[in-house]
Scaffold this motif. Structure first.
Motif, PDB file in Angstrom:
ATOM      1  N   ASN A 194      18.692  -1.353  -4.488  1.00 25.25           N
ATOM      2  CA  ASN A 194      18.772  -1.682  -5.913  1.00 25.25           C
ATOM      3  C   ASN A 194      18.121  -0.625  -6.795  1.00 25.25           C
ATOM      4  OD1 ASN A 194      20.013  -4.180  -5.320  1.00 25.25           O
ATOM      5  ND2 ASN A 194      18.019  -5.169  -5.007  1.00 25.25           N
ATOM      6  N   ALA A 195      17.483   0.358  -6.191  1.00 30.69           N
ATOM      7  CA  ALA A 195      16.695   1.335  -6.952  1.00 30.69           C
ATOM      8  C   ALA A 195      17.570   2.383  -7.634  1.00 30.69           C
ATOM      9  CB  ALA A 195      15.684   2.020  -6.033  1.00 30.69           C
ATOM     10  N   ASP A 196      17.148   2.784  -8.838  1.00 30.98           N
ATOM     11  CA  ASP A 196      17.749   3.930  -9.519  1.00 30.98           C
ATOM     12  C   ASP A 196      17.117   5.225  -9.025  1.00 30.98           C
ATOM     13  OD1 ASP A 196      19.324   2.303 -11.342  1.00 30.98           O
ATOM     14  OD2 ASP A 196      17.433   1.846 -12.356  1.00 30.98           O
ATOM     15  N   LEU A 197      15.859   5.129  -8.620  1.00 35.69           N
ATOM     16  CA  LEU A 197      15.114   6.298  -8.164  1.00 35.69           C
ATOM     17  C   LEU A 197      14.208   5.908  -7.008  1.00 35.69           C
ATOM     18  CD1 LEU A 197      14.155   9.267  -8.632  1.00 35.69           C
ATOM     19  CD2 LEU A 197      12.417   8.340 -10.190  1.00 35.69           C
ATOM     20  N   ILE A 198      14.237   6.701  -5.929  1.00 33.39           N
ATOM     21  CA  ILE A 198      13.361   6.489  -4.788  1.00 33.39           C
ATOM     22  C   ILE A 198      12.325   7.615  -4.773  1.00 33.39           C
ATOM     23  CG2 ILE A 198      13.200   6.362  -2.268  1.00 33.39           C
ATOM     24  CD1 ILE A 198      16.066   5.274  -2.270  1.00 33.39           C
ATOM     25  N   ILE A 199      11.043   7.231  -4.779  1.00 32.18           N
ATOM     26  CA  ILE A 199       9.960   8.215  -4.815  1.00 32.18           C
ATOM     27  C   ILE A 199       9.261   8.257  -3.460  1.00 32.18           C
ATOM     28  CG2 ILE A 199       7.784   8.880  -5.894  1.00 32.18           C
ATOM     29  CD1 ILE A 199       8.662   7.552  -8.425  1.00 32.18           C
ATOM     30  N   PRO A 200       9.415   9.338  -2.711  1.00 27.29           N
ATOM     31  CA  PRO A 200       8.686   9.468  -1.444  1.00 27.29           C
ATOM     32  C   PRO A 200       7.209   9.784  -1.696  1.00 27.29           C
ATOM     33  CG  PRO A 200      10.630  10.906  -1.535  1.00 27.29           C
ATOM     34  CD  PRO A 200      10.338  10.445  -2.925  1.00 27.29           C
ATOM     35  N   GLU A 201       6.361   9.277  -0.828  1.00 27.14           N
ATOM     36  CA  GLU A 201       4.933   9.620  -0.821  1.00 27.14           C
ATOM     37  C   GLU A 201       4.155   9.113  -2.026  1.00 27.14           C
ATOM     38  OE1 GLU A 201       3.527  10.751   1.814  1.00 27.14           O
ATOM     39  OE2 GLU A 201       5.424  11.065   2.847  1.00 27.14           O
ATOM     40  N   GLY A 202       4.654   8.117  -2.678  1.00 19.03           N
ATOM     41  CA  GLY A 202       3.883   7.425  -3.709  1.00 19.03           C
ATOM     42  C   GLY A 202       3.312   8.307  -4.793  1.00 19.03           C
ATOM     43  N   GLY A 203       2.039   8.055  -5.112  1.00 16.64           N
ATOM     44  CA  GLY A 203       1.390   8.711  -6.233  1.00 16.64           C
ATOM     45  C   GLY A 203       1.161  10.197  -6.072  1.00 16.64           C
ATOM     46  N   HIS A 204       1.450  10.745  -4.903  1.00 17.05           N
ATOM     47  CA  HIS A 204       1.265  12.183  -4.677  1.00 17.05           C
ATOM     48  C   HIS A 204       2.484  12.995  -5.103  1.00 17.05           C
ATOM     49  CE1 HIS A 204      -2.430  11.342  -2.537  1.00 17.05           C
ATOM     50  NE2 HIS A 204      -1.795  10.503  -1.744  1.00 17.05           N
ATOM     51  N   ILE A 249      14.942   0.301 -15.645  1.00 16.26           N
ATOM     52  CA  ILE A 249      14.768   1.382 -14.669  1.00 16.26           C
ATOM     53  C   ILE A 249      14.152   0.777 -13.419  1.00 16.26           C
ATOM     54  CG2 ILE A 249      13.666   3.599 -14.151  1.00 16.26           C
ATOM     55  CD1 ILE A 249      13.527   4.137 -17.140  1.00 16.26           C
ATOM     56  N   LYS A 250      14.756   1.054 -12.266  1.00 15.40           N
ATOM     57  CA  LYS A 250      14.301   0.475 -11.002  1.00 15.40           C
ATOM     58  C   LYS A 250      13.833   1.590 -10.078  1.00 15.40           C
ATOM     59  CE  LYS A 250      17.957  -3.008 -11.486  1.00 15.40           C
ATOM     60  NZ  LYS A 250      18.715  -2.301 -12.553  1.00 15.40           N
ATOM     61  N   ILE A 251      12.559   1.517  -9.678  1.00 20.40           N
ATOM     62  CA  ILE A 251      11.949   2.550  -8.841  1.00 20.40           C
ATOM     63  C   ILE A 251      11.480   1.939  -7.527  1.00 20.40           C
ATOM     64  CG2 ILE A 251      10.043   4.209  -8.662  1.00 20.40           C
ATOM     65  CD1 ILE A 251      10.063   4.339 -11.744  1.00 20.40           C
ATOM     66  N   PHE A 252      11.751   2.640  -6.428  1.00 20.25           N
ATOM     67  CA  PHE A 252      11.258   2.215  -5.114  1.00 20.25           C
ATOM     68  C   PHE A 252      10.373   3.324  -4.554  1.00 20.25           C
ATOM     69  CE2 PHE A 252      11.158   1.509  -0.586  1.00 20.25           C
ATOM     70  CZ  PHE A 252      11.185   0.134  -0.441  1.00 20.25           C
ATOM     71  N   VAL A 253       9.139   2.953  -4.191  1.00 20.09           N
ATOM     72  CA  VAL A 253       8.185   3.915  -3.621  1.00 20.09           C
ATOM     73  C   VAL A 253       8.302   3.842  -2.098  1.00 20.09           C
ATOM     74  CG1 VAL A 253       5.799   4.670  -3.570  1.00 20.09           C
ATOM     75  CG2 VAL A 253       6.674   3.499  -5.593  1.00 20.09           C
ATOM     76  N   ASP A 254       8.701   4.943  -1.492  1.00 23.23           N
ATOM     77  CA  ASP A 254       9.029   4.980  -0.060  1.00 23.23           C
ATOM     78  C   ASP A 254       7.955   5.783   0.690  1.00 23.23           C
ATOM     79  OD1 ASP A 254      10.477   4.417   2.181  1.00 23.23           O
ATOM     80  OD2 ASP A 254      12.031   5.919   1.830  1.00 23.23           O
ATOM     81  N   THR A 255       7.069   5.062   1.357  1.00 30.26           N
ATOM     82  CA  THR A 255       5.959   5.687   2.094  1.00 30.26           C
ATOM     83  C   THR A 255       6.026   5.234   3.554  1.00 30.26           C
ATOM     84  OG1 THR A 255       4.607   5.651   0.085  1.00 30.26           O
ATOM     85  CG2 THR A 255       3.442   5.949   2.172  1.00 30.26           C
ATOM     86  N   PRO A 256       5.782   6.147   4.514  1.00 32.92           N
ATOM     87  CA  PRO A 256       5.877   5.798   5.943  1.00 32.92           C
ATOM     88  C   PRO A 256       5.023   4.593   6.322  1.00 32.92           C
ATOM     89  CG  PRO A 256       5.701   8.173   5.680  1.00 32.92           C
ATOM     90  CD  PRO A 256       5.482   7.583   4.316  1.00 32.92           C
ATOM     91  N   ALA A 290       0.812  -1.222   0.000  1.00 33.25           N
ATOM     92  CA  ALA A 290       0.000   0.000   0.000  1.00 33.25           C
ATOM     93  C   ALA A 290       0.842   1.266   0.000  1.00 33.25           C
ATOM     94  CB  ALA A 290      -0.952  -0.007   1.193  1.00 33.25           C
ATOM     95  N   SER A 291       2.007   1.218  -0.628  1.00 30.72           N
ATOM     96  CA  SER A 291       2.876   2.396  -0.665  1.00 30.72           C
ATOM     97  C   SER A 291       2.511   3.363  -1.779  1.00 30.72           C
ATOM     98  CB  SER A 291       4.342   1.966  -0.829  1.00 30.72           C
ATOM     99  OG  SER A 291       4.517   1.204  -2.009  1.00 30.72           O
ATOM    100  N   GLY A 292       1.736   2.896  -2.760  1.00 29.66           N
ATOM    101  CA  GLY A 292       1.363   3.744  -3.888  1.00 29.66           C
ATOM    102  C   GLY A 292       1.946   3.269  -5.206  1.00 29.66           C
ATOM    103  N   LYS A 293       2.451   2.037  -5.238  1.00 28.22           N
ATOM    104  CA  LYS A 293       3.057   1.481  -6.457  1.00 28.22           C
ATOM    105  C   LYS A 293       2.075   1.446  -7.621  1.00 28.22           C
ATOM    106  CE  LYS A 293       3.851  -2.413  -4.450  1.00 28.22           C
ATOM    107  NZ  LYS A 293       3.228  -2.014  -3.164  1.00 28.22           N
ATOM    108  N   THR A 294       0.885   0.932  -7.363  1.00 26.81           N
ATOM    109  CA  THR A 294      -0.114   0.787  -8.428  1.00 26.81           C
ATOM    110  C   THR A 294      -0.541   2.148  -8.950  1.00 26.81           C
ATOM    111  OG1 THR A 294      -0.921  -1.273  -7.451  1.00 26.81           O
ATOM    112  CG2 THR A 294      -2.358  -0.185  -9.031  1.00 26.81           C
ATOM    113  N   THR A 295      -0.703   3.109  -8.049  1.00 29.96           N
ATOM    114  CA  THR A 295      -1.087   4.473  -8.458  1.00 29.96           C
ATOM    115  C   THR A 295      -0.056   5.062  -9.400  1.00 29.96           C
ATOM    116  OG1 THR A 295      -2.245   4.846  -6.370  1.00 29.96           O
ATOM    117  CG2 THR A 295      -1.621   6.799  -7.634  1.00 29.96           C
TER     118      THR A 295
END
Length: 204
Positions: A176-186, A124-131, A11-16
């Protein structure tokens, strides 16, 4: 074909993010999205109660061989039949989804960067980082409303498998991520950056 992996905790926002990128990029060319969750191994030999006890947050819960084969088939310009998973009954549906080859493939799931056979195929490797607290609240709401789970069941699963497996597999895969996205789809700025990268891939 270029492959983008989007990982992160439950539920970090990956699908969004995957859906937003897919919607934007489809203006310029076909982009397919595959959910790792649909590749859960099927266990028809077990009854429902036994299937509920499976650790679905461990890499061994997934049919990695089938997903890798499907990625290979798409690379060979062959269509694939993606399985569809029923989260209420913890089993694969009879129906499948036909997916045609495309220039860009997005694969999203909690362990996309943790399962080496999949991670090694990604461009491209993305990690969605949500609290953690936000993710738990989202999962609780989703599972009760959409997956026919009880409050106690969700909490028990979170404490016994989801949280421990996050610490062991999901969180470390951030490296392993190339990019870390905080707060998911927002995070509209990060999504725009990835979108521009996808457009560059489509235009090559």
């Amino acid at each position: 074909m270029k492959i983008i992996g989007i990982a992160g905790g439950t539920a970090s926002g990956k699908t969004t993010i995957a859906n937003k990128l897919g919607d934007l990029s489809n203006q310029f060319g076909q982009v397919n999205i595959i959910r790792l969750d649909d590749y859960y191994l099927d266990h028809p030999e077990l009854d429902l109660e036994e299937r509920r006890k499976i650790n679905y947050d461990h890499p061994n819960a997934f049919d990695t061989d089938l997903l890798v084969k499907h990625i290979g088939d798409l690379n060979k310009n062959q269509s694939i039949d993606v399985p569809e998973y029923d989260f209420v009954n913890h089993a694969r549906k009879i129906s499948t989804k036909k997916v045609q080859p495309s220039k860009v493939l997005i694969i999203e799931g909690i362990l996309v960067l943790a399962i080496k056979e999949i991670c090694d195929l990604l461009d491209i490797k993305i990690f969605v980082d949500t609290p953690d607290d936000i993710r738990f609240i989202r999962r609780l709401s989703r599972d009760v409303k959409k997956r026919n789970r009880t409050l106690d069941n969700v909490i028990d699963q979170y404490l016994t498998t989801v949280r421990p497996m996050h610490k062991v597999f999901v969180e470390p895969s951030k490296e392993n991520a190339d990019l870390i996205i905080p707060e998911g789809g927002h995070n509209s700025i990060a999504i725009e950056m990835v979108f521009k990268t996808i457009i560059d891939l489509l235009n090559k």
